[in-house]
Design a protein around this motif. Structure first.
Motif, PDB file in Angstrom:
ATOM      1  N   ALA A  83     -18.616   2.172  -6.974  1.00  0.00           N
ATOM      2  CA  ALA A  83     -18.128   2.599  -5.752  1.00  0.00           C
ATOM      3  C   ALA A  83     -17.036   1.420  -5.230  1.00  0.00           C
ATOM      4  CB  ALA A  83     -19.162   2.597  -4.688  1.00  0.00           C
ATOM      5  N   ASN A  84     -17.337   0.379  -5.526  1.00  0.00           N
ATOM      6  CA  ASN A  84     -16.422  -0.703  -5.060  1.00  0.00           C
ATOM      7  C   ASN A  84     -14.988  -0.738  -5.837  1.00  0.00           C
ATOM      8  OD1 ASN A  84     -15.413  -3.151  -3.864  1.00  0.00           O
ATOM      9  ND2 ASN A  84     -16.322  -4.628  -5.444  1.00  0.00           N
ATOM     10  N   LEU A  85     -15.224  -0.323  -7.082  1.00  0.00           N
ATOM     11  CA  LEU A  85     -13.832   0.039  -7.796  1.00  0.00           C
ATOM     12  C   LEU A  85     -13.106   0.952  -7.253  1.00  0.00           C
ATOM     13  CD1 LEU A  85     -14.895  -0.484 -11.476  1.00  0.00           C
ATOM     14  CD2 LEU A  85     -12.742  -1.828 -10.421  1.00  0.00           C
ATOM     15  N   ALA A  86     -13.719   2.220  -6.823  1.00  0.00           N
ATOM     16  CA  ALA A  86     -12.937   3.417  -6.568  1.00  0.00           C
ATOM     17  C   ALA A  86     -12.365   3.003  -5.054  1.00  0.00           C
ATOM     18  CB  ALA A  86     -14.098   4.671  -6.514  1.00  0.00           C
ATOM     19  N   ARG A  87     -13.149   2.190  -4.325  1.00  0.00           N
ATOM     20  CA  ARG A  87     -12.827   1.807  -3.101  1.00  0.00           C
ATOM     21  C   ARG A  87     -11.207   0.922  -3.352  1.00  0.00           C
ATOM     22  NH1 ARG A  87     -17.129   0.794  -0.763  1.00  0.00           N
ATOM     23  NH2 ARG A  87     -17.258  -1.663  -1.707  1.00  0.00           N
ATOM     24  N   ARG A  88     -11.347  -0.020  -3.897  1.00  0.00           N
ATOM     25  CA  ARG A  88     -10.305  -0.681  -4.396  1.00  0.00           C
ATOM     26  C   ARG A  88      -9.205  -0.024  -4.889  1.00  0.00           C
ATOM     27  NH1 ARG A  88     -12.206  -6.839  -5.956  1.00  0.00           N
ATOM     28  NH2 ARG A  88      -9.629  -6.927  -6.237  1.00  0.00           N
ATOM     29  N   LYS A  89      -9.341   1.010  -5.740  1.00  0.00           N
ATOM     30  CA  LYS A  89      -8.165   1.709  -6.214  1.00  0.00           C
ATOM     31  C   LYS A  89      -7.399   2.733  -5.143  1.00  0.00           C
ATOM     32  CE  LYS A  89      -9.647   2.080 -10.912  1.00  0.00           C
ATOM     33  NZ  LYS A  89      -9.999   3.078 -12.251  1.00  0.00           N
ATOM     34  N   ALA A  90      -8.357   3.039  -4.345  1.00  0.00           N
ATOM     35  CA  ALA A  90      -7.802   3.845  -3.214  1.00  0.00           C
ATOM     36  C   ALA A  90      -7.111   2.947  -2.558  1.00  0.00           C
ATOM     37  CB  ALA A  90      -8.949   4.588  -2.543  1.00  0.00           C
ATOM     38  N   GLN A  91      -7.508   1.810  -1.925  1.00  0.00           N
ATOM     39  CA  GLN A  91      -6.658   0.791  -1.194  1.00  0.00           C
ATOM     40  C   GLN A  91      -5.362   0.436  -1.860  1.00  0.00           C
ATOM     41  OE1 GLN A  91      -9.236  -2.701  -0.787  1.00  0.00           O
ATOM     42  NE2 GLN A  91     -10.298  -1.485   1.136  1.00  0.00           N
ATOM     43  N   VAL A  92      -5.319   0.311  -3.210  1.00  0.00           N
ATOM     44  CA  VAL A  92      -4.193   0.121  -3.832  1.00  0.00           C
ATOM     45  C   VAL A  92      -3.135   1.352  -3.811  1.00  0.00           C
ATOM     46  CG1 VAL A  92      -3.008  -0.428  -6.275  1.00  0.00           C
ATOM     47  CG2 VAL A  92      -5.104  -1.773  -5.548  1.00  0.00           C
ATOM     48  N   ARG A  93      -3.662   2.298  -3.955  1.00  0.00           N
ATOM     49  CA  ARG A  93      -2.788   3.474  -3.820  1.00  0.00           C
ATOM     50  C   ARG A  93      -2.224   3.823  -2.466  1.00  0.00           C
ATOM     51  NH1 ARG A  93      -7.172   6.979  -5.391  1.00  0.00           N
ATOM     52  NH2 ARG A  93      -7.639   6.084  -7.614  1.00  0.00           N
ATOM     53  N   ALA A  94      -2.941   3.426  -1.458  1.00  0.00           N
ATOM     54  CA  ALA A  94      -2.659   3.610  -0.085  1.00  0.00           C
ATOM     55  C   ALA A  94      -1.419   2.549   0.092  1.00  0.00           C
ATOM     56  CB  ALA A  94      -3.898   3.581   0.766  1.00  0.00           C
TER      57      ALA A  94
ATOM     58  N   GLY B 198       0.452   1.010  -2.049  1.00  0.00           N
ATOM     59  CA  GLY B 198       1.711   1.618  -2.893  1.00  0.00           C
ATOM     60  C   GLY B 198       2.564   2.678  -2.138  1.00  0.00           C
ATOM     61  N   SER B 199       1.857   3.624  -1.287  1.00  0.00           N
ATOM     62  CA  SER B 199       2.466   4.807  -1.140  1.00  0.00           C
ATOM     63  C   SER B 199       2.945   4.245   0.397  1.00  0.00           C
ATOM     64  CB  SER B 199       1.707   5.784  -0.728  1.00  0.00           C
ATOM     65  OG  SER B 199       0.572   5.783   0.074  1.00  0.00           O
ATOM     66  N   ALA B 200       2.600   3.499   1.249  1.00  0.00           N
ATOM     67  CA  ALA B 200       3.035   3.100   2.336  1.00  0.00           C
ATOM     68  C   ALA B 200       4.197   1.908   2.080  1.00  0.00           C
ATOM     69  CB  ALA B 200       1.739   2.206   3.158  1.00  0.00           C
ATOM     70  N   SER B 201       4.294   1.159   0.996  1.00  0.00           N
ATOM     71  CA  SER B 201       5.087   0.315   0.508  1.00  0.00           C
ATOM     72  C   SER B 201       6.548   0.837   0.227  1.00  0.00           C
ATOM     73  CB  SER B 201       4.639  -0.655  -0.612  1.00  0.00           C
ATOM     74  OG  SER B 201       5.709  -1.421  -0.836  1.00  0.00           O
ATOM     75  N   THR B 202       7.539   0.417   0.905  1.00  0.00           N
ATOM     76  CA  THR B 202       8.812   0.931   0.187  1.00  0.00           C
ATOM     77  C   THR B 202       9.454   0.141  -0.963  1.00  0.00           C
ATOM     78  OG1 THR B 202      10.157  -0.393   2.030  1.00  0.00           O
ATOM     79  CG2 THR B 202       9.270   1.843   2.343  1.00  0.00           C
ATOM     80  N   GLY B 203       8.668  -0.408  -1.826  1.00  0.00           N
ATOM     81  CA  GLY B 203       9.274  -1.099  -3.056  1.00  0.00           C
ATOM     82  C   GLY B 203       9.082  -2.862  -2.754  1.00  0.00           C
ATOM     83  N   LYS B 204       8.745  -3.088  -1.699  1.00  0.00           N
ATOM     84  CA  LYS B 204       8.765  -4.314  -1.275  1.00  0.00           C
ATOM     85  C   LYS B 204       7.435  -4.957  -1.526  1.00  0.00           C
ATOM     86  CE  LYS B 204      10.827  -7.767   1.897  1.00  0.00           C
ATOM     87  NZ  LYS B 204      11.343  -8.072   3.145  1.00  0.00           N
ATOM     88  N   SER B 205       6.928  -5.846  -2.141  1.00  0.00           N
ATOM     89  CA  SER B 205       5.595  -6.308  -2.254  1.00  0.00           C
ATOM     90  C   SER B 205       5.204  -7.379  -1.225  1.00  0.00           C
ATOM     91  CB  SER B 205       5.405  -6.975  -3.676  1.00  0.00           C
ATOM     92  OG  SER B 205       6.076  -8.054  -3.700  1.00  0.00           O
TER      93      SER B 205
END
Length: 51
Positions: A27-38, A40-47
């Motif tokens: 569950a923790n891994l799934a939650r973290r992956k979802a956070q990374v995806r979110a 990544g999509s909110a970011s405009t290429g700037k880390s």
């Protein structure tokens, strides 16, 4: 005086400690992956480290 070790019986609820830990990790891994995806999509290429 005698020392008697208390009889410890594992709870038979169908889940062992190891099973619960596996589920929590999954569950923790799934939650973290979802956070990374979110992020990544909110970011405009700037880390986050840049700027």
């Amino acid at each position: 005086m005698e020392k008697k070790a208390p009889a410890k019986k594992p709870k038979q609820t169908g889940e062992t400690r190891e099973d619960r830990l596996k589920q929590a990790l999954k569950a923790n891994l799934a939650r973290r992956k979802a956070q990374v995806r979110a992020r990544g999509s909110a970011s405009t290429g700037k880390s986050e480290g840049e700027g």
